[in-house]
Design an enzyme around this catalytic site. Structure first.
Site, PDB file in Angstrom:
ATOM      1  N   THR A 118      -4.218   8.268  -7.692  1.00 21.35           N
ATOM      2  CA  THR A 118      -4.150   8.515  -6.254  1.00 21.35           C
ATOM      3  C   THR A 118      -4.758   7.354  -5.477  1.00 21.35           C
ATOM      4  O   THR A 118      -4.238   6.949  -4.434  1.00 21.35           O
ATOM      5  CB  THR A 118      -4.836   9.849  -5.892  1.00 21.35           C
ATOM      6  OG1 THR A 118      -4.237  10.898  -6.665  1.00 21.35           O
ATOM      7  CG2 THR A 118      -4.688  10.166  -4.415  1.00 21.35           C
ATOM      8  N   HIS A 123      -3.942   2.762  -2.054  1.00 22.83           N
ATOM      9  CA  HIS A 123      -4.176   1.323  -1.905  1.00 22.83           C
ATOM     10  C   HIS A 123      -2.863   0.585  -1.667  1.00 22.83           C
ATOM     11  O   HIS A 123      -2.757  -0.237  -0.742  1.00 22.83           O
ATOM     12  CB  HIS A 123      -4.868   0.779  -3.164  1.00 22.83           C
ATOM     13  CG  HIS A 123      -4.995  -0.707  -3.205  1.00 22.83           C
ATOM     14  ND1 HIS A 123      -6.090  -1.366  -2.702  1.00 22.83           N
ATOM     15  CD2 HIS A 123      -4.166  -1.672  -3.692  1.00 22.83           C
ATOM     16  CE1 HIS A 123      -5.922  -2.673  -2.868  1.00 22.83           C
ATOM     17  NE2 HIS A 123      -4.764  -2.881  -3.470  1.00 22.83           N
ATOM     18  N   GLU A 124      -1.855   0.856  -2.484  1.00 28.85           N
ATOM     19  CA  GLU A 124      -0.565   0.173  -2.329  1.00 28.85           C
ATOM     20  C   GLU A 124       0.104   0.555  -1.008  1.00 28.85           C
ATOM     21  O   GLU A 124       0.721  -0.295  -0.357  1.00 28.85           O
ATOM     22  CB  GLU A 124       0.349   0.453  -3.526  1.00 28.85           C
ATOM     23  CG  GLU A 124      -0.202  -0.032  -4.866  1.00 28.85           C
ATOM     24  CD  GLU A 124      -0.580  -1.509  -4.920  1.00 28.85           C
ATOM     25  OE1 GLU A 124      -0.033  -2.322  -4.148  1.00 28.85           O
ATOM     26  OE2 GLU A 124      -1.451  -1.859  -5.744  1.00 28.85           O
ATOM     27  N   HIS A 127      -1.106  -1.639   1.708  1.00 21.36           N
ATOM     28  CA  HIS A 127      -0.403  -2.921   1.859  1.00 21.36           C
ATOM     29  C   HIS A 127       0.832  -2.755   2.746  1.00 21.36           C
ATOM     30  O   HIS A 127       1.083  -3.582   3.622  1.00 21.36           O
ATOM     31  CB  HIS A 127       0.021  -3.473   0.501  1.00 21.36           C
ATOM     32  CG  HIS A 127      -1.114  -3.980  -0.326  1.00 21.36           C
ATOM     33  ND1 HIS A 127      -2.074  -4.850   0.157  1.00 21.36           N
ATOM     34  CD2 HIS A 127      -1.445  -3.732  -1.617  1.00 21.36           C
ATOM     35  CE1 HIS A 127      -2.941  -5.123  -0.806  1.00 21.36           C
ATOM     36  NE2 HIS A 127      -2.595  -4.444  -1.893  1.00 21.36           N
ATOM     37  N   ASP A 133      -5.481  -7.271   0.291  1.00 17.80           N
ATOM     38  CA  ASP A 133      -6.508  -6.986  -0.707  1.00 17.80           C
ATOM     39  C   ASP A 133      -7.831  -7.535  -0.208  1.00 17.80           C
ATOM     40  O   ASP A 133      -7.881  -8.604   0.391  1.00 17.80           O
ATOM     41  CB  ASP A 133      -6.179  -7.664  -2.040  1.00 17.80           C
ATOM     42  CG  ASP A 133      -5.143  -6.898  -2.839  1.00 17.80           C
ATOM     43  OD1 ASP A 133      -4.268  -7.559  -3.422  1.00 17.80           O
ATOM     44  OD2 ASP A 133      -5.216  -5.667  -2.917  1.00 17.80           O
TER      45      ASP A 133
END
Length: 184
Positions: A118, A123-124, A127, A133
């Site tokens: 999760t 996190h992705e 983006h 990052d």
């Protein structure tokens, strides 16, 4: 990944200014509510996310519970697909075509090494929402990613990340101009 660094820098400065303004006023100080911005809806397709489909839905829900200027909704036929989520055996990654549009790979390698699915999904998605990052190693920083270690399971953005995404999507349109792959 490609980022519009100027836009991210402006959003970061706007978020910092907002934080400083709130801090300067002090706790309990009444302020006028900010102008309500349109909510930009992004449709994500997790049908190719394999065993990580629920992690992707939870990652999107974590963002939706915290940001106000953009909403991640499940893609259905007839809607514009902004984000495609796929799974492979590599490392997780996001390919950003433009703000709010791109492809995420939920790579099994990170999960095999002990990272939380999760957290990876959230996190992705960060983006796709315009964040780079930040390898701080701090678990509370969602965009620190794997640098926070395998014991970190926090899958929610911090106040700075929330403010940056809200600034990036401030004044956005209701439905994003879409992106489609060759496969449709």
């Amino acid at each position: 990944m490609r980022f519009d660094l100027k836009r991210v820098a402006v959003a970061t400065l706007a978020a910092a200014a907002m934080t400083l303004s709130i801090q300067a006023l002090g706790p309990g100080t009444a302020t006028a509510a900010p102008a309500v911005a349109s909510v930009r809806v992004l449709y994500y397709d997790a049908s190719g996310a394999g065993e990580f489909v629920n992690a992707v839905h939870q990652g999107a829900a974590n963002w939706n519970a915290r940001v106000t200027n953009v909403r991640l909704e499940r893609w259905t036929s007839g809607r514009t697909r902004n984000v495609r989520v796929l799974v492979d055996n590599g490392w997780p990654r996001a390919y950003v075509n433009s703000l709010g549009n791109g492809t995420i790979y939920m790579g099994r390698q990170a999960v095999t090494e002990g990272h939380n699915p999760t957290r990876i999904a959230a996190h992705e998605l960060g983006h796709i929402l315009g964040l780079p990052d930040r390898r701080t190693g701090v678990c509370a920083d969602l965009m620190s990613g794997a640098s926070a270690g395998t014991s970190c399971t926090s899958a929610v953005p911090n106040s700075r990340e929330i403010a940056e995404v809200n600034a990036l999507f401030a004044g956005s349109v209701l439905v994003a101009a879409g992106w489609r792959s060759e496969a449709g």
